[in-house]
Design a protein around this motif. Structure first.
Motif, short mmCIF file in Angstrom:
data_model
loop_
_atom_site.label_atom_id
_atom_site.label_comp_id
_atom_site.label_asym_id
_atom_site.label_seq_id
_atom_site.Cartn_x
_atom_site.Cartn_y
_atom_site.Cartn_z
N MET A 102 0.76 -1.20 0.02
CA MET A 102 0.11 -0.01 0.00
C MET A 102 0.88 1.28 -0.07
N LEU A 107 -3.75 4.39 -4.70
CA LEU A 107 -4.85 3.62 -4.45
C LEU A 107 -5.53 3.05 -5.79
N GLU A 111 -5.91 -0.85 -6.50
CA GLU A 111 -7.15 -1.67 -6.76
C GLU A 111 -7.14 -2.20 -8.14
N LYS A 129 -8.09 -6.06 2.68
CA LYS A 129 -7.86 -4.83 1.84
C LYS A 129 -8.81 -3.96 1.65
N GLU A 130 -9.94 -4.43 1.73
CA GLU A 130 -11.09 -3.51 2.08
C GLU A 130 -11.03 -2.72 3.23
N ASN A 132 -8.38 -2.11 4.96
CA ASN A 132 -7.26 -1.42 4.97
C ASN A 132 -7.45 0.05 4.28
N TYR A 133 -8.14 0.19 3.15
CA TYR A 133 -8.55 1.27 2.27
C TYR A 133 -9.69 2.00 2.59
N TYR A 154 -17.47 6.78 2.45
CA TYR A 154 -16.77 5.71 2.51
C TYR A 154 -17.30 4.23 2.58
#
Length: 428
Positions: A102, A107, A111, A129-130, A132-133, A154
């Motif tokens: 990351m 981003l 992705e 991962k979801e 994290n972002y 978000y």
């Protein structure tokens, strides 16, 4: 950090939370700060969908009777007795982790790599991962009542976390958002800016029906950009309507779960008006001043000329994207060729019973891609048959005049022969 997290630190409610007592679910640990002095089983089951007719206080059972609400003691904590059956505790979400991958990529790049390698990744890896972002869903949203979540922009991207929560519907009350691309989620978009003049009152009944329907079989997320004003107002309206409590009581209930909510003054006024209506939009409210509507359209023409474009939020909502009540269906006009819903009778500026050639109406959201020029044709968004024409300008060569010599500037008109009242095969 998400918008909601920022607002948590920067926007604190100016008034202390006022409530009468607290309800607690023993398994999910969901707390509800109840503002009223009484409760009945119908309202309790709207808060906790698995609630029985029994609550406990100091280990003593209290039976709720359908016809007689019971009085509640102030400042006490009542425990819900769930209906028999296994209840699955909420699964905790993983903690966000900043990985070297990351740190070394943007981003968009990450992705893209995720999309290419999605078949090789496990569900746990994709979930991590979801988180994290996009953030931990439990931290950027708040569950107001069982099955109703309130969050920020978000949260609408947390698809895997929403799946774990059982969320099936998303209500997006914000302008400029991209639609969700997930077959497991049904999204309802209301493109309204966070300004006092935005008409949220018009959608309160509709969004409340969507929330009720979603909570019957799944759960629903309501969000705007920060989860503070627009989406909070929609949730407050639902709480008012569902639990038959006042605006101020509903705000206290929601704020006890999400402290940063702060509807702007225009939305506060609309919520108060909704309360005076008995949380049911009256049909006579649609009888508006024609002159006021024409002035608003002239302002739209000025904005269109100054910005060189038409924004979706300026336009009247599309009835095809709405859950219409039975009373609204009686006021609906459709395309005569394909029966696609086009507008309600209150959108007409020059009401008629088929005696004129043209029907003049407010610009609709389904016209958005068709009215970027100063004048042109209007087509049905479904069958593409021509319906009429439009003109933003008042120049003589572009002015649209009806056979009865009625003129509206700016003008958005459909030919009477190309539309019909819903459910009818002809005007006669």
């Amino acid at each position: 950090m998400s918008f909601a997290s920022i607002w948590n630190h920067q926007t604190q409610s100016k008034e202390p939370i006022v409530f009468h007592c607290i309800f607690l679910h023993p398994t999910t640990q969901l707390l509800t700060h109840w503002p009223s002095t009484a409760i009945d089983p119908q309202r309790l089951k709207k808060i906790y969908r698995d609630a029985s007719d029994t609550i406990t206080l100091d280990r003593k059972d209290i039976i709720l009777h359908p016809d007689t609400p019971i009085d509640l003691k102030k400042d006490e904590i009542y425990t819900i007795v769930p209906m028999k059956g296994e209840i699955t505790p909420s699964r905790p979400m993983p903690t966000p982790v900043l990985t070297s991958e990351m740190q070394e990529s943007s981003l968009e790049e990450f992705e893209e790599s995720l999309r290419k390698n999605v078949e090789d990744a496990s569900e746990d890896e994709l979930l991590q991962k979801e988180v994290n972002y996009m953030g931990n869903f439990d931290e950027i949203t708040d569950q107001i009542v069982d099955g109703l979540w309130l969050g920020d922009c978000y949260s609408m991207e947390c698809h895997k976390q929403m799946h774990i929560k059982g969320i099936t519907h998303v209500i997006s009350v914000a302008n400029g958002l991209k639609p969700i691309t997930n077959d497991n989620l049904t999204q309802h978009i209301y493109s309204l800016p966070d300004v006092p003049s935005s008409n949220l009152l018009e959608i309160f009944d509709e969004t409340s029906n969507i929330i009720d329907s979603a909570r019957e079989k799944g759960a629903v997320l309501v969000h705007c950009m920060a989860g503070v004003s627009r989406s909070a107002s929609v949730v407050v309206a639902y709480i008012m309507k569902t639990f038959r409590i006042s605006r101020d009581e509903a705000i206290q209930l929601v704020r006890a779960r999400r402290n940063q909510i702060y509807p702007n003054q225009g939305f506060m006024n609309q919520l108060k008006e909704y309360e005076t209506m008995g949380c049911e939009l009256r049909e006579d409210r649609h009888i508006r001043s024609l002159q006021d509507t024409i002035e608003r359209m002239k302002n739209l023409a000025f904005l269109m000329e100054s910005e060189g474009r038409v924004r979706l939020e300026w336009l009247k909502r599309d009835p095809n994207n709405s859950l219409l009540k039975e009373t609204e269906k009686k006021r609906l006009f459709v395309c005569a060729s394909c029966q696609r819903p086009l507008f309600l009778v209150e959108s007409l500026l020059h009401p008629t019973e088929g005696l004129c050639n043209n029907l003049f109406l407010e610009p609709m959201q389904w016209m958005h891609d068709q009215i970027s020029g100063f004048s042109g044709q209007l087509q049905c968004p479904q069958c593409r048959k021509r319906l009429g024409s439009y003109s933003w300008t008042s120049s003589m060569e572009k002015t649209i005049e009806c056979s009865c010599h009625h003129i509206t500037v700016p003008a958005f008109n459909v030919w009477t022969s190309r539309v019909l009242p819903a459910g009818r095969k002809s005007w006669t």
